[in-house]
Design an enzyme around this catalytic site. Structure first.
Site, PDB file in Angstrom:
ATOM      1  N   ASP A  17       0.816  -1.221   0.000  1.00 23.10           N
ATOM      2  CA  ASP A  17       0.000   0.000   0.000  1.00 23.10           C
ATOM      3  C   ASP A  17       0.849   1.271   0.000  1.00 23.10           C
ATOM      4  O   ASP A  17       0.712   2.126   0.880  1.00 23.10           O
ATOM      5  CB  ASP A  17      -0.928   0.011   1.217  1.00 23.10           C
ATOM      6  N   GLU A 176     -11.115   0.634  -4.330  1.00 25.20           N
ATOM      7  CA  GLU A 176     -10.458   1.068  -3.095  1.00 25.20           C
ATOM      8  C   GLU A 176      -9.224   1.900  -3.445  1.00 25.20           C
ATOM      9  O   GLU A 176      -8.967   2.212  -4.595  1.00 25.20           O
ATOM     10  CB  GLU A 176     -10.052  -0.154  -2.254  1.00 25.20           C
TER      11      GLU A 176
END
Length: 516
Positions: A17, A176
């Site tokens: 991430d 997302e």
């Protein structure tokens, strides 16, 4: 600037991430850390190729409150941004903890603030941007349905409006990790879709306003490795940044599956870099390639050095390294005091570092004369393997343990009492069709004392990979104690990503070793 030919991955091992910001010619990168502390490592670079770990955003447990957060929750999907002399990191402490938090600092190496909670943000993967009048905009994913957005007051944490739906994505599952950018006359909304597994993809939409309405790119997804034989899979969750020569790069996550079938990824999600072309006003990232790195990298920590624990890469589980480990200046050893909790506990006495190469050897010299502990590789509470030492009379009893989804297998050997050298050996299998290796990496658990060396167990690493454990982390290899006081003289890591030839079986040296 052809970045992909020179550097990939840029943050190896468990670094999912990613988010990046460019400030005065310097790049700063942050990553998720889930249940580990310190959290949110900060890396620095001047060229997007060579990176230095300069600190961590979260160095104090109260900044995130991980004590009751279950696996796979914790510190998820940060975004780093900069405005008017201040660095911002916005992040979600998921499945408990503090929820959405914004940390600030004037120096990205720290210290960072205690954090401001944004109660209106009830989703994950928050992004931070500012509109034309300087109002902060938080764009986030409200799993599993859509991207949402809300304006907030960064002084109080209060919402300035009701959160609103923003974009439902391009039609793939699980939109997302949104990031919002202003470029020319458009606002661009970058997102990930398809889940964080093999279907992971980068998608993009644009609008004349940060509120939309949004026009999806006709070529969505603009990047995915799904259905390919590329060496980097699961590519997604990206952040755009300008390159030193004025081009555009995408920082994103991916995994490096091993073996002929490319089925299992021992290191978990790592950070990669690829160039971006702009075509008809849309970003088109190039496929993520692998570049050759150093033949071998070494790191040795001698615990007689009082600075041995100052390196920011040491991490512990739901508490800080200082809470579980100390250096004894008189003996020159690292000390871990077992509290009865094993590696299956939520808060084990464990001090580790990320595995960063597909082939690696990690060793440690341990004295368990008055305690029980050793060397372990951890994905989470249910997926780990270890070498554990205890003393019985004049013998050091070494137990190899392998835990998988609640099942545990053990092997045992006896060595002379005193200091024992433990070794975890991890070998990347060949991708040559002659090997036909369909599993994960090769794992060997070894121990040595007084000139005698034994191999306690050989394991198929598929059972301790991102695809099997699926805990959002990667392998962290470290020192641990379960009972009494266990001391360590050193911790040594040696790793390489060079591919072996077709696997012809054990070497002559391996065949001569004693098998427990």
């Amino acid at each position: 600037m052809t970045t992909t030919q020179r550097s990939s991955p840029i943050a190896a091992g468990f670094h999912p991430d990613p988010s990046v910001v460019l400030v005065d010619g310097v790049y700063y990168l942050v990553n998720s850390t889930m249940e580990y502390l310190p959290a949110l490592p900060v890396h620095r670079s001047t060229d997007l190729l060579e990176w230095t770990h300069i600190g961590n955003v979260v160095t104090r447990p109260e900044q995130v409150d991980l004590g009751d957060v279950p696996t796979p929750g914790g510190v998820w999907a940060p975004t780093i941004r900069y405005r008017d002399g201040v660095f911002y990191v916005i992040v979600t402490v998921a499945l408990g903890g503090r929820g959405c938090v914004v940390f600030t600092a004037t120096d990205p190496s720290g210290p960072w603030s205690d954090g401001l909670s944004l109660r209106a943000v009830d989703g994950i993967d928050p992004d931070l941007a500012w509109d034309d009048d300087g109002t902060a905009i938080v764009t986030y994913a409200r799993y599993p349905h859509a991207i949402q957005q809300v304006r907030v007051d960064l002084a109080t944490g209060e919402a300035l409006e009701q959160p609103r739906p923003l974009w439902v994505g391009s039609g793939l599952s699980t939109p997302e990790s949104p990031h919002l950018y202003r470029r020319g006359g458009y606002w661009y909304l970058l997102a990930a879709e398809g889940g964080t597994e093999r279907g992971h993809a980068v998608t993009v939409a644009r609008s004349s306003s940060p509120e939309g309405p949004w026009e999806g790119c006709p070529s969505n997804p603009v990047l995915t490795a799904a259905g390919t034989r590329r060496p980097v899979q699961n590519t997604g969750h990206g952040d755009l940044v300008e390159t030193p020569d004025g081009g555009t790069a995408l920082i994103l996550l991916g995994v490096r599956p091993v073996g002929f079938t490319q089925a299992f990824s021992p290191l978990g999600r790592e950070t990669f870099l690829t160039d971006v072309d702009w075509v008809d006003g849309w970003p088109r990232p190039r496929p993520v390639l692998l570049a050759g790195g150093p033949a071998r990298q070494e790191a040795v920590f001698d615990f007689a050095d009082p600075a041995a624990l100052d390196d920011p890469g040491w991490i512990a589980v739901r508490r800080t390294p200082a809470e579980v480990a100390s250096l004894d200046g008189a003996t020159g050893r690292l000390c871990l005091a077992g509290d009865g909790a094993g590696l299956d506990a939520r808060r084990p006495v464990f001090l580790g570092r990320r595995q960063r190469h597909l082939s690696a050897t990690v060793t440690a010299r341990v004295d368990a004369t008055v305690g029980v502990g050793g060397l372990a590789a951890r994905h989470d509470e249910r997926h780990w393997f270890a070498l554990e030492v205890r003393t019985e009379g004049s013998a050091a009893v070494v137990t190899a343990r392998a835990a998988l989804s609640g099942f545990e297998r053990t092997w045992e050997a006896t060595l002379p009492a005193g200091e024992v050298e433990l070794a975890i050996e991890l070998r990347q299998p060949s991708r040559d069709i002659r090997a036909m290796w369909t599993g994960g990496d090769h794992i060997r658990l070894c121990a040595a004392a007084s000139g005698r060396r034994v191999v306690l167990a050989e394991l198929d690493g598929r059972y301790w990979s991102f695809e099997t454990a699926n805990s959002f982390t990667g392998r962290v290899i470290g020192l641990y104690a379960t009972e009494g006081m266990v001391t360590f003289a050193d911790y040594a890591y040696s790793g390489t990503d060079q591919l072996p030839d077709a696997d012809d079986g054990p070497s002559a040296a391996e065949r001569s070793e004693e098998v427990a």
